[in-house]
Design a protein around this motif. Structure first.
Motif, PDB file in Angstrom:
ATOM      1  N   ALA A  23       0.886  -1.387   0.007  1.00 43.73           N
ATOM      2  CA  ALA A  23      -0.116   0.108  -0.010  1.00 43.73           C
ATOM      3  C   ALA A  23       1.008   1.229  -0.011  1.00 43.73           C
ATOM      4  CB  ALA A  23      -0.907  -0.013   1.442  1.00 43.73           C
ATOM      5  N   TYR A  24       1.833   1.292   0.868  1.00 46.98           N
ATOM      6  CA  TYR A  24       2.831   2.522   0.753  1.00 46.98           C
ATOM      7  C   TYR A  24       3.415   2.630  -0.595  1.00 46.98           C
ATOM      8  CZ  TYR A  24       7.332   4.745   2.360  1.00 46.98           C
ATOM      9  OH  TYR A  24       8.425   5.501   2.494  1.00 46.98           O
ATOM     10  N   TYR A  25       4.056   1.444  -1.029  1.00 44.22           N
ATOM     11  CA  TYR A  25       4.731   1.578  -2.431  1.00 44.22           C
ATOM     12  C   TYR A  25       3.764   2.267  -3.377  1.00 44.22           C
ATOM     13  CZ  TYR A  25       8.789   0.626  -5.504  1.00 44.22           C
ATOM     14  OH  TYR A  25       9.916   0.647  -6.389  1.00 44.22           O
ATOM     15  N   THR A  26       2.468   1.570  -3.441  1.00 43.88           N
ATOM     16  CA  THR A  26       1.310   2.065  -4.494  1.00 43.88           C
ATOM     17  C   THR A  26       0.871   3.391  -4.126  1.00 43.88           C
ATOM     18  OG1 THR A  26       0.509   0.003  -4.369  1.00 43.88           O
ATOM     19  CG2 THR A  26      -1.202   1.530  -5.245  1.00 43.88           C
ATOM     20  N   ASN A  27       1.173   4.113  -2.849  1.00 42.63           N
ATOM     21  CA  ASN A  27       0.884   5.694  -2.560  1.00 42.63           C
ATOM     22  C   ASN A  27       2.139   6.321  -3.308  1.00 42.63           C
ATOM     23  OD1 ASN A  27      -1.667   5.388  -1.519  1.00 42.63           O
ATOM     24  ND2 ASN A  27      -0.525   5.212   0.707  1.00 42.63           N
ATOM     25  N   ILE A  28       3.192   6.041  -3.183  1.00 40.94           N
ATOM     26  CA  ILE A  28       4.384   6.618  -3.650  1.00 40.94           C
ATOM     27  C   ILE A  28       4.242   6.679  -5.177  1.00 40.94           C
ATOM     28  CG2 ILE A  28       6.928   6.442  -4.156  1.00 40.94           C
ATOM     29  CD1 ILE A  28       7.047   5.493  -1.198  1.00 40.94           C
ATOM     30  N   HIS A  30       1.722   7.026  -6.866  1.00 43.31           N
ATOM     31  CA  HIS A  30       0.441   7.717  -7.509  1.00 43.31           C
ATOM     32  C   HIS A  30      -0.681   6.887  -7.562  1.00 43.31           C
ATOM     33  CE1 HIS A  30       3.365  11.247  -7.718  1.00 43.31           C
ATOM     34  NE2 HIS A  30       3.992  10.625  -8.467  1.00 43.31           N
ATOM     35  N   ASN A  31      -0.794   5.822  -6.725  1.00 42.06           N
ATOM     36  CA  ASN A  31      -2.052   4.910  -6.874  1.00 42.06           C
ATOM     37  C   ASN A  31      -1.785   3.840  -8.094  1.00 42.06           C
ATOM     38  OD1 ASN A  31      -3.547   4.754  -5.006  1.00 42.06           O
ATOM     39  ND2 ASN A  31      -5.254   6.468  -6.049  1.00 42.06           N
ATOM     40  N   HIS A  32      -0.517   3.664  -8.430  1.00 46.67           N
ATOM     41  CA  HIS A  32       0.004   2.489  -9.445  1.00 46.67           C
ATOM     42  C   HIS A  32       0.648   1.397  -8.605  1.00 46.67           C
ATOM     43  CE1 HIS A  32      -0.705   5.937 -12.376  1.00 46.67           C
ATOM     44  NE2 HIS A  32      -1.407   4.641 -13.022  1.00 46.67           N
ATOM     45  N   PHE A  81       1.601  18.310  15.821  1.00 47.69           N
ATOM     46  CA  PHE A  81       1.077  17.142  15.358  1.00 47.69           C
ATOM     47  C   PHE A  81       1.876  16.654  14.130  1.00 47.69           C
ATOM     48  CE2 PHE A  81      -2.099  20.039  16.957  1.00 47.69           C
ATOM     49  CZ  PHE A  81      -3.172  19.139  17.340  1.00 47.69           C
ATOM     50  N   VAL A  82       1.754  15.424  13.625  1.00 49.24           N
ATOM     51  CA  VAL A  82       2.547  14.817  12.761  1.00 49.24           C
ATOM     52  C   VAL A  82       1.421  14.223  11.484  1.00 49.24           C
ATOM     53  CG1 VAL A  82       3.785  12.809  12.125  1.00 49.24           C
ATOM     54  CG2 VAL A  82       4.116  13.745  14.232  1.00 49.24           C
ATOM     55  N   GLY A  83       1.794  14.793  10.419  1.00 54.55           N
ATOM     56  CA  GLY A  83       1.094  14.387   9.200  1.00 54.55           C
ATOM     57  C   GLY A  83       2.043  13.531   8.295  1.00 54.55           C
ATOM     58  N   LEU A  84       1.610  12.223   7.781  1.00 60.88           N
ATOM     59  CA  LEU A  84       2.755  11.581   6.842  1.00 60.88           C
ATOM     60  C   LEU A  84       2.261  11.655   5.291  1.00 60.88           C
ATOM     61  CD1 LEU A  84       3.421   8.625   9.114  1.00 60.88           C
ATOM     62  CD2 LEU A  84       4.529  10.820   8.890  1.00 60.88           C
ATOM     63  N   LYS A  85       2.957  11.719   4.504  1.00 69.00           N
ATOM     64  CA  LYS A  85       2.625  11.632   3.173  1.00 69.00           C
ATOM     65  C   LYS A  85       1.880  10.318   2.339  1.00 69.00           C
ATOM     66  CE  LYS A  85       5.325  14.728   0.018  1.00 69.00           C
ATOM     67  NZ  LYS A  85       6.250  14.772  -0.975  1.00 69.00           N
ATOM     68  N   TYR A  86       2.744   9.285   2.829  1.00 68.79           N
ATOM     69  CA  TYR A  86       2.383   7.930   2.024  1.00 68.79           C
ATOM     70  C   TYR A  86       1.702   6.824   2.990  1.00 68.79           C
ATOM     71  CZ  TYR A  86       4.772  10.316  -1.710  1.00 68.79           C
ATOM     72  OH  TYR A  86       5.361  11.000  -2.661  1.00 68.79           O
ATOM     73  N   ILE A  87       1.492   7.264   4.278  1.00 68.17           N
ATOM     74  CA  ILE A  87       1.101   6.243   5.228  1.00 68.17           C
ATOM     75  C   ILE A  87       0.322   6.995   6.517  1.00 68.17           C
ATOM     76  CG2 ILE A  87       3.229   5.860   6.704  1.00 68.17           C
ATOM     77  CD1 ILE A  87       2.313   2.736   6.138  1.00 68.17           C
TER      78      ILE A  87
END
Ligand code: FEC
Length: 309
Positions: A23-28, A30-32, A81-87
């Motif tokens: 899921a993480y890699y798919t997010n990096i 761009h959903n592929h 607060f912490v907000g992450l890009k890909y997870i």
């Protein structure tokens, strides 16, 4: 209404365990979904560093240490607060949490000190997109903070401590940062120029002469693009095999935390290339949640406060 200001620290994120990787890699990407070959390659790199990256714990430790420091200097004024890009927790999750607490002002600080449309601007865009669901919350973005003295000296002090090594004619310091596709730089993106200026500032603070260090790029993605080079592995091999150097000091100044790109790309890949060529590697420590980094983040909060008022 809540009178506190939110400090939104935004970071890349990392899989919490091996089952998160797809899921993480798919997010990096761009959903592929990655191909099985790319996926297996990434799984193998995480396994090689023990199954997970230390990044998740370090990002949280940076947030906790900044909160503690702000509580001391500016009691009852800031909530981190912490907000992450890909997870998870995604940047949107953090913005929702801030909004639910009635906070009216957010200082957005990417945990990456150099500006790039690709990396830091994208953090801000994600925060702003999440904020579109709420009225009246002010968002103040930190652009870049590599010029901070504490951070520059964090690196230069380590080089000064290694003077007996770096002064040897057979030693070369390789400064590196994450590569980016060249097409991003060709649109006028300042990332490459900022990295180079940062490296020269660290070298000057450490009293390094021009012939004692080299700039190279690391961790280029597995895509068909042309990336900024030269790659640090090729540079290190050339220095040892063709230019008479024996010792390499690696200063990975484009990152602030131990992560996969440090633990695998430097500690395993670069090290093996250097040792197979007959040389040795010394890597500088990363800032992580140590005092210089937390001081740098606090200075950035103060700078954003001044900008706001
Ligand atoms: O788990 C960990 O500890 C690693 C976290 C991690 C950090 C990180 C930082 C940066 N990246 C940047 C650019 C790109 C571009 C692509 C790309 C791909 C990956 C992949 C993984 C990954 N990145 Fe990363 N990066 C981290 C992890 N990165 C995993 C996918 C597999 C691979 O290629 O190795 C290419 C994909 C794309 O086009 O979107 C470009 C930049 C940074 C530093 C700034 C920042 O932290 O935001 C730039 C940490």
């Amino acid at each position: 209404m809540n009178h506190k200001k939110a400090i939104l620290l935004m970071a890349y994120g990392t899989p919490y365990d091996l089952t998160d990787i797809m899921a993480y890699y798919t997010n990096i990407r761009h959903n592929h979904q990655p191909t099985p070959e790319l996926y297996n390659d990434l799984v193998a790199r995480y396994k090689a560093i023990g199954g997970t990256s230390p990044l998740a714990k370090i990002t949280q430790a940076q947030a906790d240490a900044l909160q503690k420091k702000l509580n001391k200097t500016f009691p009852d004024q800031y909530e981190v607060f912490v907000g992450l890009k890909y997870i998870h927790p995604f940047i949107k999750d953090a913005v929702d949490q801030i909004a639910s607490q009635g906070i009216q002002t957010i200082y957005g600080i990417p945990l990456a000190p150099h500006y790039s449309t690709f990396s830091t601007e994208d953090y801000h865009n994600r925060a702003k997109a999440a904020l579109a669901a709420y009225d009246g919350i002010k968002y103040i973005p930190a652009k870049s903070w590599w010029e901070n003295d504490d951070l520059i000296h964090f690196w230069s002090d380590q080089l000064t401590d290694l003077a007996s090594l770096t002064e040897q004619e057979t030693t070369q310091v390789i400064f590196s940062a994450h590569s980016l596709p060249l097409k991003i730089i060709e649109t006028g993106d300042p990332y490459k120029a900022q990295i180079e200026a940062n490296i020269h500032a660290i070298a000057a603070a450490a009293d390094l002469k021009a012939n004692q260090y080299t700039i190279a790029w690391q961790s280029a993605g597995r895509t068909g693009d042309q990336w900024i080079g030269p790659d640090f592995v090729e540079v290190a091999k050339d220095l040892i095999q063709n230019k008479g150097f024996k010792h390499i000091v690696s200063a990975s100044i484009g990152f602030i935390s131990d992560n996969l790109e440090i633990r695998y790309d430097v500690d395993i890949e670069l090290k093996a290339a250097i040792e197979n060529s007959g040389g040795t590697l010394t890597r500088l420590r990363m800032p992580n949640a140590d005092e210089p980094l937390i001081n740098a983040l606090e200075s950035e909060v103060e700078r954003l406060y001044t900008m706001e008022s």
